[in-house]
Design a protein around this motif. Structure first.
Motif, PDB file in Angstrom:
ATOM      1  N   ILE A 185       0.801  -1.262  -0.011  1.00 46.72           N
ATOM      2  CA  ILE A 185      -0.035   0.124   0.116  1.00 46.72           C
ATOM      3  C   ILE A 185       0.902   1.421  -0.007  1.00 46.72           C
ATOM      4  CG2 ILE A 185      -2.140  -1.153   0.999  1.00 46.72           C
ATOM      5  CD1 ILE A 185      -1.312   0.088   3.573  1.00 46.72           C
ATOM      6  N   GLY A 192       7.190  -0.481  10.251  1.00 47.89           N
ATOM      7  CA  GLY A 192       6.584  -0.388  11.654  1.00 47.89           C
ATOM      8  C   GLY A 192       7.862  -0.757  12.593  1.00 47.89           C
ATOM      9  N   LEU A 221       5.621  -5.426   4.393  1.00 51.02           N
ATOM     10  CA  LEU A 221       5.902  -4.081   4.525  1.00 51.02           C
ATOM     11  C   LEU A 221       5.356  -3.577   6.134  1.00 51.02           C
ATOM     12  CD1 LEU A 221       5.856  -1.190   3.246  1.00 51.02           C
ATOM     13  CD2 LEU A 221       3.456  -1.223   3.494  1.00 51.02           C
ATOM     14  N   LEU A 274      -0.328   1.690  17.342  1.00 56.84           N
ATOM     15  CA  LEU A 274       0.386   0.748  17.854  1.00 56.84           C
ATOM     16  C   LEU A 274       1.659   1.276  18.420  1.00 56.84           C
ATOM     17  CD1 LEU A 274       1.265  -2.286  18.625  1.00 56.84           C
ATOM     18  CD2 LEU A 274       2.052  -2.508  16.142  1.00 56.84           C
ATOM     19  N   PRO A 286      10.827  10.405  13.627  1.00 52.25           N
ATOM     20  CA  PRO A 286      11.814   9.445  13.162  1.00 52.25           C
ATOM     21  C   PRO A 286      11.821   9.558  11.510  1.00 52.25           C
ATOM     22  CG  PRO A 286      10.026   8.493  14.648  1.00 52.25           C
ATOM     23  CD  PRO A 286       9.638   9.915  14.444  1.00 52.25           C
ATOM     24  N   ARG A 342      -5.816  -1.270   1.160  1.00 53.09           N
ATOM     25  CA  ARG A 342      -5.677  -0.652   2.695  1.00 53.09           C
ATOM     26  C   ARG A 342      -6.776  -1.264   3.465  1.00 53.09           C
ATOM     27  NH1 ARG A 342      -2.956   4.210   5.493  1.00 53.09           N
ATOM     28  NH2 ARG A 342      -4.431   4.574   7.052  1.00 53.09           N
ATOM     29  N   GLY A 394       0.005   2.417  11.645  1.00 50.47           N
ATOM     30  CA  GLY A 394       0.545   2.013  12.721  1.00 50.47           C
ATOM     31  C   GLY A 394       0.596   2.746  13.621  1.00 50.47           C
ATOM     32  N   ALA A 430      -4.589  10.043   2.473  1.00 53.39           N
ATOM     33  CA  ALA A 430      -4.963   8.565   2.107  1.00 53.39           C
ATOM     34  C   ALA A 430      -3.923   7.542   2.814  1.00 53.39           C
ATOM     35  CB  ALA A 430      -4.890   8.235   0.644  1.00 53.39           C
ATOM     36  N   LEU A 456      11.424   6.407  17.398  1.00 55.22           N
ATOM     37  CA  LEU A 456      10.617   7.152  18.427  1.00 55.22           C
ATOM     38  C   LEU A 456      11.183   6.676  19.913  1.00 55.22           C
ATOM     39  CD1 LEU A 456       8.313   8.409  19.693  1.00 55.22           C
ATOM     40  CD2 LEU A 456       7.076   6.301  19.127  1.00 55.22           C
ATOM     41  N   LEU A 504       8.112  16.566   6.327  1.00 55.35           N
ATOM     42  CA  LEU A 504       7.463  16.310   7.351  1.00 55.35           C
ATOM     43  C   LEU A 504       8.125  17.085   8.651  1.00 55.35           C
ATOM     44  CD1 LEU A 504       6.405  12.536   6.888  1.00 55.35           C
ATOM     45  CD2 LEU A 504       5.034  14.568   6.288  1.00 55.35           C
ATOM     46  N   THR A 510       8.864  12.693   3.049  1.00 53.55           N
ATOM     47  CA  THR A 510       8.395  11.831   2.046  1.00 53.55           C
ATOM     48  C   THR A 510       8.553  12.604   0.771  1.00 53.55           C
ATOM     49  OG1 THR A 510       6.484  10.283   1.718  1.00 53.55           O
ATOM     50  CG2 THR A 510       6.092  12.572   2.596  1.00 53.55           C
ATOM     51  N   PHE A 568      -6.473  -4.804  11.272  1.00 53.56           N
ATOM     52  CA  PHE A 568      -5.478  -4.450  12.100  1.00 53.56           C
ATOM     53  C   PHE A 568      -6.263  -3.208  12.913  1.00 53.56           C
ATOM     54  CE2 PHE A 568      -1.175  -1.723  12.029  1.00 53.56           C
ATOM     55  CZ  PHE A 568      -1.119  -2.053  13.336  1.00 53.56           C
ATOM     56  N   PHE A 590      -2.022   8.071   5.681  1.00 50.92           N
ATOM     57  CA  PHE A 590      -1.788   8.335   7.088  1.00 50.92           C
ATOM     58  C   PHE A 590      -1.424   6.853   7.750  1.00 50.92           C
ATOM     59  CE2 PHE A 590      -2.928   8.265  11.445  1.00 50.92           C
ATOM     60  CZ  PHE A 590      -2.510   9.361  12.097  1.00 50.92           C
ATOM     61  N   CYS A 591      -0.230   6.809   8.493  1.00 52.71           N
ATOM     62  CA  CYS A 591       0.240   5.586   8.953  1.00 52.71           C
ATOM     63  C   CYS A 591      -0.764   4.932   9.866  1.00 52.71           C
ATOM     64  CB  CYS A 591       1.338   5.950  10.122  1.00 52.71           C
ATOM     65  SG  CYS A 591       2.109   4.519  10.905  1.00 52.71           S
TER      66      CYS A 591
HETATM   67  C1  HEM Z   1       7.059   5.925  14.996  1.00 56.33           C
HETATM   68  C2  HEM Z   1       6.632   5.118  14.233  1.00 56.33           C
HETATM   69  C3  HEM Z   1       6.115   5.332  13.073  1.00 56.33           C
HETATM   70  C4  HEM Z   1       6.301   6.454  12.298  1.00 56.33           C
HETATM   71  C5  HEM Z   1       6.980   7.863  12.537  1.00 56.33           C
HETATM   72  C6  HEM Z   1       5.673   6.001  10.989  1.00 56.33           C
HETATM   73  C7  HEM Z   1       5.475   6.792   9.899  1.00 56.33           C
HETATM   74  C8  HEM Z   1       4.737   6.787   8.623  1.00 56.33           C
HETATM   75  C9  HEM Z   1       4.521   7.777   7.348  1.00 56.33           C
HETATM   76  C10 HEM Z   1       5.280   9.093   7.607  1.00 56.33           C
HETATM   77  C11 HEM Z   1       3.760   6.991   6.503  1.00 56.33           C
HETATM   78  C12 HEM Z   1       3.240   7.626   5.477  1.00 56.33           C
HETATM   79  C13 HEM Z   1       4.297   7.844   4.339  1.00 56.33           C
HETATM   80  C14 HEM Z   1       3.677   8.870   3.168  1.00 56.33           C
HETATM   81  O1  HEM Z   1       2.777   9.433   3.618  1.00 56.33           O
HETATM   82  O2  HEM Z   1       4.472   8.885   2.359  1.00 56.33           O
HETATM   83  C15 HEM Z   1       3.665   5.688   7.204  1.00 56.33           C
HETATM   84  C16 HEM Z   1       2.713   4.734   6.355  1.00 56.33           C
HETATM   85  C17 HEM Z   1       2.772   3.402   6.912  1.00 56.33           C
HETATM   86  N1  HEM Z   1       2.985   2.995   7.974  1.00 56.33           N
HETATM   87 FE1  HEM Z   1       4.040   3.820   9.373  1.00 56.33          FE
HETATM   88  N2  HEM Z   1       5.098   4.732  10.813  1.00 56.33           N
HETATM   89  C18 HEM Z   1       5.398   4.154  12.187  1.00 56.33           C
HETATM   90  C19 HEM Z   1       5.020   3.212  12.699  1.00 56.33           C
HETATM   91  C20 HEM Z   1       4.392   2.142  11.942  1.00 56.33           C
HETATM   92  C21 HEM Z   1       3.950   0.873  12.532  1.00 56.33           C
HETATM   93  C22 HEM Z   1       4.230   0.518  14.150  1.00 56.33           C
HETATM   94  C23 HEM Z   1       3.231   0.148  11.407  1.00 56.33           C
HETATM   95  C24 HEM Z   1       2.680  -1.235  11.616  1.00 56.33           C
HETATM   96  C25 HEM Z   1       2.711  -2.040  12.442  1.00 56.33           C
HETATM   97  C26 HEM Z   1       3.267   1.221  10.344  1.00 56.33           C
HETATM   98  C27 HEM Z   1       2.823   0.572   9.241  1.00 56.33           C
HETATM   99  C28 HEM Z   1       2.806   1.799   8.080  1.00 56.33           C
HETATM  100  C29 HEM Z   1       2.201   1.209   6.680  1.00 56.33           C
HETATM  101  C30 HEM Z   1       1.660  -0.119   6.472  1.00 56.33           C
HETATM  102  C31 HEM Z   1       1.972   2.453   6.099  1.00 56.33           C
HETATM  103  C32 HEM Z   1       1.493   2.773   4.554  1.00 56.33           C
HETATM  104  C33 HEM Z   1       0.295   3.272   4.431  1.00 56.33           C
HETATM  105  C34 HEM Z   1      -0.111   3.502   3.279  1.00 56.33           C
HETATM  106  O3  HEM Z   1       0.550   3.782   2.517  1.00 56.33           O
HETATM  107  O4  HEM Z   1      -1.488   3.797   3.054  1.00 56.33           O
HETATM  108  N3  HEM Z   1       4.272   2.391  10.683  1.00 56.33           N
HETATM  109  N4  HEM Z   1       4.249   5.452   8.247  1.00 56.33           N
END
Ligand code: HEM
Length: 403
Positions: free
Chosen positions: A86, A245, A240, A359, A290, A98, A356, A351, A252, A319, A294, A105, A353-354
Motif C-alpha cells: 500500500i 513498523g 511492509l 500501535l 523518526p 488498505r 501503525g 490516504a 521514536l 514532514l 516523504t 489491524f 496516514f500511518c
Molecule cells: C514512530 C513510528 C512510525 C512512524 C514515524 C511512521 C511513519 C509513517 C509515515 C510518515 C507514513 C506515510 C508515508 C507517506 O505518506 O508517504 C507511514 C505509512 C505506513 N506505516 Fe507507519 N510509521 C510508524 C510506525 C508504524 C507501525 C508500528 C506500523 C505497523 C505495525 C506502520 C505501518 C505503516 C504502513 C503499512 C504504512 C503505509 C500506509 C499507506 O501507504 O496507506 N507504521 N508511516
C-alpha cells in the motif's frame, strides 16, 4: 543563504544530524520553495504539506513512476515486493488493499497487545538492570529500542519469537533500496526480499491449516473472492508491516529518550505523573520525527502556493520541517508537552496516514513511564551516535547508565 545553499547544507553530515536551523531558514523564505535537479520543489510549510498529502494529484512513488525512472525495476524482488504494497500504490488499488489490511489491524487488536507490550518492556528493562547494575554503560538502542518493536510486530503478525532476530537484517536490507546510493544495495535487498517472501508464504500455509489469533491468520483466512488480497499482495503487506513498523518505532524510542535525558525537569515530571505519557509521546514525535520526509510525484501540471509543479516531476515533502513551522507551533524548537492542539505530521496525513500510529504510540506510552520508574538514576553516559539520514532519523548507539 539561498534555498539552494540551504539544501546543500541539509545534505551534509552535519545538516542531516541537525536539520533544524536549515528548516528555520526555509520557513523564513515561505511555505514552498522551487528547486532544480531531482525535485521540482520543497514543501515545508505546515498548511502546504497538509494540502499536498491530501491532494490525490500528488501521488506516492508507484509502479507507473518507477517504470519511467528505472525500466528494469521488475528484475529486483525487493522492488516488486515494495511496489505491491500500500505504501507504493495510489487511487482505487490503494483504497482496496488498505481496506482489506486495516479491517484486520484494528484498535481492538492493538488494545489486546497492551499486556504483551508491558511484559516485553519489563523483560527488556530486567536485561538493562542486569547489564548496568555496577554502573556500566548500556546501549539503549541495542538492549531496548531495537528488540521492543521487533518483538511487538512479531506478536502482532504471529511470527514465532525464535525467528524474530532473523528478521532485523532482512528488513534493513530491503529498506536500504529506498535510500540514496549505488546499485550495490540491490543484491542483498533482493536476497532478503526473496527469503522473507518465502518465509511468509510458509507461515501463511501453516496458519491456513492451523489458525491462530494473529494478523497472518486473519489476513490469509479471507475467502477466495475479489474482496481478498492476492497471494503476492498478502506477502507484500506482511513484509511492509515489518518494514514500516519496526525501525520507525525504534527511533521514536531512542529520540524520545534523548529528549527526556536532555530535559531533566520534564523527565522528573513524567516520572511523577505517568498519566502524561500521551502528550509527551506526541511532543517527541513532533519535535524529533523518526521519518523526516516523504515525496510525491504528479502526472499533471499543477502548483502549490504559486510554485509550478510540472507533470512528471517529484516534490520533497518535509514532514519534520512542517512540525517546526513557527506559523503553526509557537516556539517550535522547544520541547513543550503541554502544547494544545499538537497535530504534528509525523504520521503523514490523507490516504497514506500511518495505520501503525496507534500501535507505536501505545508502545511508547507504556515504555517511557516504566523506564523512568524503574531507573531513578537514568542518565546519558556519553555522546549518542546518529544515523546520517533524514528519511529515517535516529541513533545507532545511545549510551546510558542506570545505577
Ligand atoms: C514512530 C513510528 C512510525 C512512524 C514515524 C511512521 C511513519 C509513517 C509515515 C510518515 C507514513 C506515510 C508515508 C507517506 O505518506 O508517504 C507511514 C505509512 C505506513 N506505516 Fe507507519 N510509521 C510508524 C510506525 C508504524 C507501525 C508500528 C506500523 C505497523 C505495525 C506502520 C505501518 C505503516 C504502513 C503499512 C504504512 C503505509 C500506509 C499507506 O501507504 O496507506 N507504521 N508511516
Amino acid at each position: 543563504m539561498s534555498t539552494a545553499a540551504t539544501f546543500q547544507a541539509l545534505r551534509t553530515e552535519e545538516g542531516r544530524r541537525n536539520p533544524y536551523p536549515h528548516y528555520a531558514a526555509l520557513h523564513a523564505t515561505g511555505p514552498v520553495a522551487p528547486l532544480t535537479g531531482s525535485y521540482a520543489a520543497s514543501v515545508h510549510g505546515y498548511d502546504a504539506v497538509c494540502r499536498v498529502l491530501r491532494d490525490p494529484a500528488f501521488r506516492v512513488l508507484d509502479a507507473e513512476r518507477l517504470s519511467r525512472l528505472m525500466p528494469s525495476w521488475q528484475e529486483h524482488p525487493s522492488l516488486t515486493v515494495l511496489m505491491n504494497s500500500i505504501m507504493f500504490t495510489n487511487g482505487d488499488q490503494h483504497a482496496r488493499k488498505r481496506r482489506l489490511i486495516t479491517r484486520e489491524f484494528t484498535a481492538r487488536r492493538v488494545a489486546a497487545l497492551a499486556d504483551t507490550v508491558t511484559s516485553q518492556v519489563d523483560r527488556l528493562l530486567d536485561g538493562i538492570a542486569e547489564l548496568g547494575a555496577s554502573g556500566a554503560q548500556v546501549d539503549f538502542m541495542k538492549e531496548f529500542a531495537f528488540p521492543l518493536p521487533s518483538n511487538v510486530i512479531g506478536e502482532l503478525l504471529g511470527v514465532p519469537a525464535e525467528d524474530r532476530a532473523w528478521f532485523q537484517p532482512h528488513v534493513t536490507a530491503i529498506g536500504a533500496v529506498l535510500d540514496a546510493g549505488g546499485d550495490s544495495k540491490y543484491p542483498p535487498a533482493d536476497k532478503a526480499a526473496a527469503e522473507l517472501s518465502a518465509y511468509f508464504a510458509d507461515l501463511v500455509r501453516q496458519r491456513r491449516q492451523d489458525p491462530r489469533d494473529d494478523l497472518v491468520t486473519l489476513l490469509s483466512a479471507a475467502g477466495e473472492d475479489e474482496d481478498t488480497l492476492t497471494h503476492e499482495e498478502l506477502l507484500s503487506a506482511l513484509v511492509l508491516v515489518f518494514n514500516a513498523g519496526f525501525e520507525t518505532t525504534t527511533h521514536l524510542l531512542g529520540n524520545g529518550l534523548e529528549v527526556l535525558l536532555r530535559h531533566p525537569a520534564a523527565a522528573k515530571r513524567l516520572r511523577e505523573q505517568p498519566e502524561l505519557a500521551a502528550p509527551y509521546v506526541d511532543e517527541f514525535l513532533r519535535l524529533e520525527a523518526p521519518a523526516q520526509l516523504t515525496t510525491r510525484w504528479t502526472a499533471v501540471d499543477t502548483e502549490i502556493e504559486g510554485v509550478a509543479v510540472p507533470a512528471g516531476s517529484t516534490v520533497l515533502v518535509l514532514l519534520g520541517a512542517a512540525n517546526r513551522d513557527p506559523a503553526r507551533f509557537p516556539e517550535p524548537d522547544e520541547f513543550r508537552p503541554d502544547r494544545a492542539d499538537n497535530a504534528h505530521l509525523t504520521f503523514s496525513a490523507g490516504a497514506h496516514f500511518c495505520p501503525g500510529a496507534l500501535l507505536t504510540t501505545t508502545e511508547a506510552q507504556l515504555a517511557f513511564p516504566r523506564l523512568l520508574a524503574r531507573f531513578p538514576g537514568l542518565a546519558l553516559a556519553g555522546e549518542p551516535v546518529y544515523r546520517s539520514q533524514l528519511t529515517l532519523r535516529g541513533h545507532t548507539h545511545l549510551p546510558i547508565t542506570v545505577a
